[in-house]
Scaffold this motif. Structure first.
Motif, PDB file in Angstrom:
ATOM      1  N   PRO A 149       0.519  -1.037  -0.026  1.00 33.88           N
ATOM      2  CA  PRO A 149      -0.186   0.368   0.237  1.00 33.88           C
ATOM      3  C   PRO A 149       0.981   1.174  -0.060  1.00 33.88           C
ATOM      4  N   LEU A 150       2.334   1.475   0.844  1.00 29.90           N
ATOM      5  CA  LEU A 150       2.683   2.919   0.694  1.00 29.90           C
ATOM      6  C   LEU A 150       3.302   3.043  -0.638  1.00 29.90           C
ATOM      7  N   PRO A 151       4.186   2.519  -1.921  1.00 29.92           N
ATOM      8  CA  PRO A 151       3.971   2.848  -3.002  1.00 29.92           C
ATOM      9  C   PRO A 151       2.709   3.169  -3.728  1.00 29.92           C
ATOM     10  N   VAL A 152       1.683   2.403  -3.896  1.00 33.19           N
ATOM     11  CA  VAL A 152       0.653   2.408  -4.587  1.00 33.19           C
ATOM     12  C   VAL A 152       0.362   4.386  -4.102  1.00 33.19           C
ATOM     13  N   ALA A 153       0.513   4.129  -2.785  1.00 31.68           N
ATOM     14  CA  ALA A 153      -0.532   5.712  -2.314  1.00 31.68           C
ATOM     15  C   ALA A 153       0.244   6.841  -2.605  1.00 31.68           C
ATOM     16  N   VAL A 154       1.440   6.629  -2.503  1.00 29.40           N
ATOM     17  CA  VAL A 154       2.383   7.819  -2.930  1.00 29.40           C
ATOM     18  C   VAL A 154       2.152   7.851  -4.608  1.00 29.40           C
ATOM     19  N   GLY A 160      -2.183  12.976  -8.393  1.00 27.04           N
ATOM     20  CA  GLY A 160      -3.390  12.816  -7.821  1.00 27.04           C
ATOM     21  C   GLY A 160      -4.729  12.546  -8.402  1.00 27.04           C
ATOM     22  N   VAL A 161      -4.615  10.505  -8.168  1.00 24.79           N
ATOM     23  CA  VAL A 161      -5.787   9.878  -7.913  1.00 24.79           C
ATOM     24  C   VAL A 161      -6.391   9.879  -6.374  1.00 24.79           C
ATOM     25  N   PRO A 162      -7.923  10.098  -7.221  1.00 20.55           N
ATOM     26  CA  PRO A 162      -8.526  10.494  -5.229  1.00 20.55           C
ATOM     27  C   PRO A 162      -8.566   9.086  -5.336  1.00 20.55           C
ATOM     28  N   GLU A 163      -8.736   9.153  -3.240  1.00 20.42           N
ATOM     29  CA  GLU A 163      -8.402   7.990  -2.562  1.00 20.42           C
ATOM     30  C   GLU A 163      -8.955   6.517  -2.591  1.00 20.42           C
ATOM     31  N   SER A 164     -10.498   7.316  -3.277  1.00 21.74           N
ATOM     32  CA  SER A 164     -11.289   6.113  -3.605  1.00 21.74           C
ATOM     33  C   SER A 164     -11.631   5.346  -4.521  1.00 21.74           C
ATOM     34  N   ASP A 165     -10.411   5.667  -5.303  1.00 20.40           N
ATOM     35  CA  ASP A 165      -9.810   5.119  -6.897  1.00 20.40           C
ATOM     36  C   ASP A 165      -8.762   3.924  -6.680  1.00 20.40           C
ATOM     37  N   SER A 200      -5.187   2.825 -18.916  1.00 18.41           N
ATOM     38  CA  SER A 200      -5.937   3.976 -19.678  1.00 18.41           C
ATOM     39  C   SER A 200      -6.945   4.853 -19.978  1.00 18.41           C
ATOM     40  N   ALA A 201      -8.016   3.674 -20.001  1.00 18.43           N
ATOM     41  CA  ALA A 201      -9.187   4.563 -20.063  1.00 18.43           C
ATOM     42  C   ALA A 201      -9.947   5.692 -18.713  1.00 18.43           C
ATOM     43  N   TYR A 202      -9.459   5.372 -17.723  1.00 16.12           N
ATOM     44  CA  TYR A 202      -9.220   6.080 -16.544  1.00 16.12           C
ATOM     45  C   TYR A 202      -8.572   7.149 -16.955  1.00 16.12           C
ATOM     46  N   LEU A 203      -7.468   7.236 -16.666  1.00 14.70           N
ATOM     47  CA  LEU A 203      -6.124   7.995 -16.350  1.00 14.70           C
ATOM     48  C   LEU A 203      -6.585   9.487 -18.233  1.00 14.70           C
ATOM     49  N   ARG A 204      -7.381   8.812 -18.944  1.00 14.09           N
ATOM     50  CA  ARG A 204      -7.447   9.134 -19.957  1.00 14.09           C
ATOM     51  C   ARG A 204      -8.373  10.207 -19.588  1.00 14.09           C
ATOM     52  N   ALA A 213      -9.614  22.189 -15.333  1.00 13.68           N
ATOM     53  CA  ALA A 213      -9.089  22.291 -13.323  1.00 13.68           C
ATOM     54  C   ALA A 213      -7.617  21.378 -12.900  1.00 13.68           C
ATOM     55  N   PRO A 214      -6.564  22.325 -13.564  1.00 15.23           N
ATOM     56  CA  PRO A 214      -5.353  21.910 -13.033  1.00 15.23           C
ATOM     57  C   PRO A 214      -5.209  21.819 -11.775  1.00 15.23           C
ATOM     58  N   GLY A 215      -4.449  20.807 -11.230  1.00 16.37           N
ATOM     59  CA  GLY A 215      -4.086  20.792  -9.287  1.00 16.37           C
ATOM     60  C   GLY A 215      -2.595  21.003  -9.351  1.00 16.37           C
ATOM     61  N   ASP A 216      -2.800  20.735  -8.136  1.00 16.08           N
ATOM     62  CA  ASP A 216      -1.258  20.823  -7.829  1.00 16.08           C
ATOM     63  C   ASP A 216      -0.246  19.130  -7.517  1.00 16.08           C
ATOM     64  N   ASP A 217       0.048  18.039  -8.895  1.00 14.40           N
ATOM     65  CA  ASP A 217       0.033  17.077  -8.709  1.00 14.40           C
ATOM     66  C   ASP A 217       0.460  16.482 -10.042  1.00 14.40           C
ATOM     67  N   LEU A 218       1.472  15.439 -10.690  1.00 12.80           N
ATOM     68  CA  LEU A 218       2.302  15.337 -11.915  1.00 12.80           C
ATOM     69  C   LEU A 218       1.918  15.319 -13.195  1.00 12.80           C
ATOM     70  N   VAL A 219       0.329  14.847 -12.595  1.00 10.09           N
ATOM     71  CA  VAL A 219      -0.633  14.785 -14.050  1.00 10.09           C
ATOM     72  C   VAL A 219      -1.016  16.189 -14.952  1.00 10.09           C
ATOM     73  N   SER A 220      -0.908  16.850 -13.915  1.00  3.77           N
ATOM     74  CA  SER A 220      -1.276  18.701 -14.078  1.00  3.77           C
ATOM     75  C   SER A 220      -0.393  19.064 -15.230  1.00  3.77           C
ATOM     76  N   ALA A 221       0.805  18.820 -14.072  1.00  2.00           N
ATOM     77  CA  ALA A 221       1.942  19.550 -14.349  1.00  2.00           C
ATOM     78  C   ALA A 221       3.337  18.853 -16.002  1.00  2.00           C
TER      79      ALA A 221
END
Length: 405
Positions: A149-154, A160-165, A200-204, A213-221
């Protein structure tokens, strides 16, 4: 040469996978390169050769930037595997220049040392929570409770993946990584294709949300990363995110579990580490060397090469044996001894050359956090029963590691 390889290299044999190192030592003694017919590969077991070949531009993780499949003497992958190959072939791990150079440069703009530095309090908090839960329960499976769980959570936090996903990520990653074994079955391929399509569909969808709606996460970067008019394509962003999860978490999971299993089998070294936590930085490097989480890395031969008088022709594939190289007595003093204070330790567990692991600093941060918390919060941590190894050899890890506090 063939007889030696067949006798000593048995990746489908559970006994070999559990402890390949005595056979590796014999393989190194018999020569620097061995033809292995079952996978039509050349095995390279020595540290000097593996280290040099990882940097040799006559080799490649792919050949498609120079040759077609038939031209290279290879059969194209089945059409039904295409979703996996589209995902895999656009990631840094399986690209060569100029595509690799361009994408790594753009990804590096997003995945900076500051990104890792900013994650440090998050990593330490997550490690403390997971270890705290294990201690409160009086023990459990260290793999399921902490290592996985640690590396997956990190990574999820970073993307920026929501905790529920987040429970979706680990199964997707495990199914995709099954394709990196030497001879994956058709069922393994079907699972990898399904996971590739779903991930891939999830990330798309996630990328589409971050565009508006950019955030402070790697996908936005990654969306914002550019150089002049050059930007990452959507597929390149998807493949980069999947690679960060797969490479960043498989190695960390297995280093954690395999590392503690190693420590339990070397009580004197574990006692020294408990007595002096300042040993942790060198200890982690030694645990990665002593029982390497990624045992084998492949390279295509793009131009004829010669290894110790053996001509390896264009179109061949090399299997670089990381686990063997990390136990090579020609490079390491007392290679089969665990020495947590070892300072001269040029292990190759993170690779080398242009494909050196981009996430190595993050992996080291996660390992330091989880090992440090376990040493502090569970000073009497002990093994309940001897573990079993997962099937597979390339990505080598334990099914579980049952412990008591």
């Amino acid at each position: 040469m063939n007889d030696a390889a067949l006798r000593l290299f048995r990746p489908d044999d559970p006994d070999f996978a559990a402890d390949p190192y005595p056979d590796f030592a014999e393989l190194r003694a018999l020569g620097r390169v061995h033809r292995y017919e079952p996978t039509r590969q050349y095995l390279v077991p020595g540290h000097a050769d593996v280290s040099a070949l990882l940097r040799d531009r006559r080799l490649g993780r792919t050949y498609l930037h120079r040759f077609g499949h038939e031209e290279f003497g290879r059969t194209p992958p089945p059409g039904e595997h295409e979703p996996f190959h589209t995902l895999n072939d656009h990631g840094l791990l399986d690209l060569e220049a100029p595509d690799h150079t361009r994408i790594r440069r753009l990804v590096t703009k997003a995945f900076t040392p500051r990104t890792v530095q900013r994650l440090e309090p998050v990593v330490r908090r997550l490690a403390a929570e997971l270890v705290g839960d294990l201690v409160d329960a009086g023990g459990g499976d260290l793999v399921a409770a902490v290592a996985e769980p640690l590396p997956v959570a990190v990574i999820a936090e970073m993307l920026g993946v929501p905790e529920s996903d987040r429970p979706l990520l680990r199964p997707w990653s495990a199914d995709i990584c099954g394709m990196y074994e030497l001879r994956p079955s058709e069922e393994t391929a079907r699972r990898a294709v399904r996971a590739s399509l779903e991930f891939s569909a999830y990330l798309r969808e996630l990328i589409a949300e971050r565009r508006t709606a950019p955030g402070d996460d790697l996908v936005s970067a990654l969306i914002l990363a550019h150089e002049e008019e050059d930007r990452l394509s959507e597929q390149e962003m998807i493949s980069t995110c999947v690679l960060l999860l797969n490479a960043g978490h498989e190695a960390t999971v297995n280093t954690t579990a395999n590392g503690w299993w190693t420590l339990f089998r070397h009580p004197d070294q574990l006692a020294a580490l408990r007595a002096d936590p300042a040993l942790l930085p060198t200890a982690l490097e030694e645990l990665m060397r002593f029982d390497t989480p990624l045992q084998l890395f492949e390279r295509w031969v793009l131009d004829d090469i010669e290894i110790d008088g053996t001509l390896v022709p264009r179109g061949s594939e090399l299997a670089l044996l990381f686990g063997s190289a990390n136990r090579d007595g020609a490079r390491f003093d007392r290679p089969d001894e665990l020495d947590l204070s070892r300072s001269d330790n040029p292990h190759i567990s993170f690779g080398a050359g242009i494909h050196y692991c981009l996430g190595a600093p993050l992996a080291r941060l996660e390992l330091a956090a989880s090992f440090g918390e376990l040493l502090r919060r569970a000073p009497g941590l002990r093994l309940v029963r001897e573990p079993e190894w997962k099937p597979g050899f390339v990505i080598r890890g334990l099914e579980e590691l049952a412990v008591e506090v």
